[in-house]
Design a protein around this motif. Structure first.
Motif, short mmCIF file in Angstrom:
data_model
loop_
_atom_site.label_atom_id
_atom_site.label_comp_id
_atom_site.label_asym_id
_atom_site.label_seq_id
_atom_site.Cartn_x
_atom_site.Cartn_y
_atom_site.Cartn_z
N ILE A 113 16.47 12.18 3.10
CA ILE A 113 16.28 10.85 2.50
C ILE A 113 17.57 10.05 2.55
N GLU A 114 18.69 10.68 2.17
CA GLU A 114 19.96 9.96 2.18
C GLU A 114 20.37 9.55 3.58
N ILE B 284 7.68 9.70 -0.45
CA ILE B 284 8.11 11.02 -0.92
C ILE B 284 6.91 11.75 -1.53
N SER C 147 6.82 6.36 -7.73
CA SER C 147 8.22 5.97 -7.57
C SER C 147 8.55 4.74 -8.41
N LEU D 145 23.25 4.37 -3.59
CA LEU D 145 22.60 5.04 -4.72
C LEU D 145 23.39 4.93 -6.01
N ASP E 11 11.21 15.91 -7.68
CA ASP E 11 10.44 14.76 -8.16
C ASP E 11 10.09 14.94 -9.63
N PHE F 272 11.01 5.83 -0.37
CA PHE F 272 10.67 6.41 -1.67
C PHE F 272 9.16 6.42 -1.91
N ARG F 273 8.45 5.47 -1.31
CA ARG F 273 7.00 5.45 -1.46
C ARG F 273 6.37 6.65 -0.78
N GLU G 202 18.95 13.20 -7.35
CA GLU G 202 17.52 13.52 -7.43
C GLU G 202 17.08 14.42 -6.29
N ILE H 266 14.95 7.33 -9.96
CA ILE H 266 13.86 6.68 -9.22
C ILE H 266 12.59 7.51 -9.29
N LEU H 267 12.75 8.85 -9.33
CA LEU H 267 11.60 9.75 -9.24
C LEU H 267 11.23 10.39 -10.57
N PHE I 272 11.11 2.92 -7.92
CA PHE I 272 12.07 2.16 -7.12
C PHE I 272 11.85 0.66 -7.34
#
Length: 686
Positions: free
Chosen positions: A654-655, A686, A495, A478, A643, A683-684, A640, A489-490, A497
């Motif tokens: 997520i991490e 989230i 996203s 990250l 959102d 990420f898509r 992040e 990213i958010l 990304f």
């Protein structure tokens, strides 16, 4: 003292060669570098910093003129200024006037011939215009402190009238109706008490004044005067009156009732004036610290993860109990158990306060209760707005106070980076200077240099360490991603990304793996151990992890922003558990913990803080040099946990998912394209 001519003669080289070595230019062979370095060591040559300033058209001379150095308002101030400016190549010259105007004028005459560019003075002269006789005030900046004099362009001091009014009000509340003021200036104070003034001359004369006026309480504007008056009563074999005094440094002394003012505000504004920055206009007195409240004979229970910051807090909790009667119990659990306890009503009701990682604050806010007994403006006087936003607020509502906020920092072995031979070898190989990396491409280049270079006379054999723990690998990904994208990213509804950037990051990590020592399944402590043994040249880590593991950093270690200047934020906050009924006890605890003096002791004992008074404390900076870097970064980092619409996301989950993908990728379980697509899917969704 040896000169560069002596160095050139001893080394058998030209003056130009010596100059190039001293200025670290790269057009010198390794053989001549060694000859010059040997000559420098033999002759004990030291580079003239002032000459370097003059060559660049400036000066490094700062004159400091004080009446004495015995009082805290003088020696604490000087210590802070010397600590800050000496690190930047300035020379502070101290002059003591003993409050003698003639002596001050003699010093001014001397200073005027020494190419001084800044004068910091507590003056005993009546008019600042007198300084025009000695200096061109368009070229030399004169900063007057504490004593406001006529025609001063730059003045920094305290509002003693307001301070004295607060002290008199406190004395009146304690039943004092006739109060002696020991001061060389009279102030108009509107209080229903009688004020009797005495100019301070000699402490035994003050004793006589107090006896003649039959005073049961006095106020001094100086802790040194308070001590001298107390000692005079001792030698007269008499009981002193109640002594109120103004103090610049906290010390528990039952002889006096101290009203505390902070010199940090003065220090910061002197630095701002000299470095050409905007002044801070807001100043808040500390006031009467640690006055005992009603003893509650109650208790609080805190839920936390084990850390040196928690251990530091435990050590000072007896002070809180003495002040309030409230017993505090801290229960430490594994990181994953914090959310499990909070989301379990039966378990959560056992606790009043929780130490919560900032990445989980928005996600778990529904299990906390907001509060209003501390105002955001009050926090802003002690913390940066960036920090408050990330560690305290959820949907613009105050849910927590900072506990151990942290940010990523790059540590490097300064002595190795500054070594002329190492620099020359690096330049020969890459045709560029060796310096702390500004990009992750440069980071990898340095790692490759140290990993493959066998000519260095140093234990360093790796540029850095790479920990293949999934949780840490996610952070490695990250921070590199944000450094290239330069945006979250958010930040949008969809996203943002970028597969292209992610591909470059994975290639960067794969390259790094081949040029770093790989630490399997470990945590930060192993990486710090390698770095401190000088097995690695660089270490990128959260500052709180380094401070936990090494609280006395050698001066040979340097600190720099992480490559790309988009560091990840970490650390945690203290919040109130939703079912807590002990609102008054929690209020007292938060107000106590947010005290400057408590925070300084907390940091000395191993705690982590980004409070402004800590960031300016030179003793703490010497103990932990990264503190001054954190002040410059000002928590302008990224993590992040919400959102684009402010909705909380499970960043820990997520991490962890990203880390597992990276672990598999670095262990060749699938290729770069597959890894990028898997991360994109996270990420898509989230």
């Amino acid at each position: 003292m040896a000169t560069i001519k002596d160095i050139a003669k001893e080394a058998g080289v030209s003056l130009g060669t010596v100059s190039n070595v001293l200025n670290k230019k790269h057009n010198v062979s390794l053989e001549k570098i060694n000859l010059v370095n040997d000559a420098i060591k033999k002759l004990g040559y030291q580079k003239n910093i002032q000459a370097s300033f003059l060559k660049s058209g400036g000066s490094n001379q700062i004159a400091v003129i004080f009446p004495s150095i015995s009082s805290p308002e003088y020696y604490l101030l000087y210590e802070s200024l010397e600590g800050h400016f000496s690190q930047r190549g300035y020379q502070l010259n101290l002059y003591l006037t003993d409050n003698n105007p003639s002596k001050e004028r003699l010093f001014l005459e001397k200073i005027s011939g020494e190419n001084t560019i800044f004068v910091i003075v507590v003056s005993c002269l009546p008019d600042a215009n007198e300084y025009k006789q000695y200096f061109d005030i368009e070229l030399v900046k004169i900063i007057f402190l504490y004593r406001e004099i006529k025609n001063a362009k730059y003045y920094l001091g305290f509002d003693y009238k307001s301070i004295l009014a607060n002290v008199v009000k406190e004395a009146k509340g304690n039943g004092d109706k006739r109060i002696g003021i020991i001061s060389n200036k009279k102030y108009k104070i509107k209080e229903a008490v009688e004020l009797v003034y005495c100019f301070f001359k000699h402490p035994f004369e003050v004793v006589k004044f107090i006896e003649d006026e039959h005073l049961s309480s006095i106020v001094t504007l100086n802790i040194l005067h308070a001590e001298e008056i107390y000692n005079a009563f001792y030698f007269c074999n008499q009981s002193p009156p109640k002594i109120y005094t103004i103090n610049h440094q906290f010390s528990h002394d039952e002889r006096f009732i101290s009203y505390y003012i902070s010199y940090d505000f003065i220090v910061r504004n002197i630095i701002h004036l000299i470095e050409g920055e905007c002044l801070e206009l807001f100043h808040q007195d500390k006031g009467f610290l640690f006055t005992k409240s009603d003893i509650l004979h109650s208790s609080l229970r805190i839920l936390a993860i084990s850390s040196p910051s928690i251990e530091a807090l435990k050590k000072i909790l007896p002070h809180f109990k003495r002040q309030t009667g409230i017993q505090v119990q801290i229960d430490t659990v594994p990181f994953v158990s914090i959310s499990e306890v909070l989301t379990n009503p039966k378990q959560a009701k056992q606790y009043d306060i929780v130490r919560l990682d900032m990445e989980r604050l928005p996600l778990l806010a529904s299990y906390l209760q907001p509060f209003n007994f501390i105002q955001q403006a009050e926090l802003a006087s002690h913390y940066s707005n960036n920090l408050i936003k990330r560690f305290c607020l959820v949907n613009d509502q105050l849910y927590a106070i900072p506990f151990d906020p942290s940010i990523q920092v790059l540590f490097y072995h300064k002595a190795i980076f500054d070594d002329m031979i190492t620099q020359r070898l690096f330049y020969e190989q890459y045709k560029t200077d060796l310096m702390p990396p500004r990009t992750f491409e440069e980071f990898n280049r340095i790692a490759r240099f140290f990993d493959h270079n066998l000519m260095l006379k140093s234990p360093i054999r790796y540029g850095t360490a790479l920990i293949d723990n999934p949780e840490i690998l996610a952070l490695e990904f990250l921070v590199r991603y944000y450094s290239l994208a330069n945006k979250p990213i958010l930040a949008q509804d969809v996203s943002a990304f970028s597969r292209e950037i992610a591909f470059r990051v994975l290639e960067n990590l794969a390259e790094l793996k081949d040029n770093a020592v790989l630490l399997h399944g470990s945590w930060w402590d192993k990486a710090v151990e390698c770095f401190e043994k000088k097995e690695t040249a660089m270490l990128m880590i959260y500052s709180n992890h380094y401070s936990h593991l090494s609280h006395n950093m050698p001066s040979s270690i340097g600190c720099a922003p992480v490559p790309g200047n988009m560091p990840l934020i970490g650390g945690g906050s203290l919040a109130i558990v939703k079912g807590c009924k002990k609102y008054e006890e929690v209020r007292l605890f938060f107000e106590w913990f947010l005290n400057d003096e408590i925070h300084e002791h907390y940091v000395r004992l191993g705690g982590v803080s980004a409070r402004k008074n800590v960031l300016m404390n030179q003793a703490l900076i010497r103990q932990s040099p990264w503190i001054s870097l954190i002040e410059k970064i000002n928590f302008s980092g990224v993590r992040e946990n919400v959102d684009a619409k402010g909705h909380a996301i499970d960043l820990v989950k997520i991490e962890k998912q990203i880390g597992l993908i990276l672990f598999a990728f670095l262990n060749n379980q699938f290729n770069t394209d597959v890894a990028v697509e898997k991360i994109a899917n996270i990420f898509r969704n989230i």
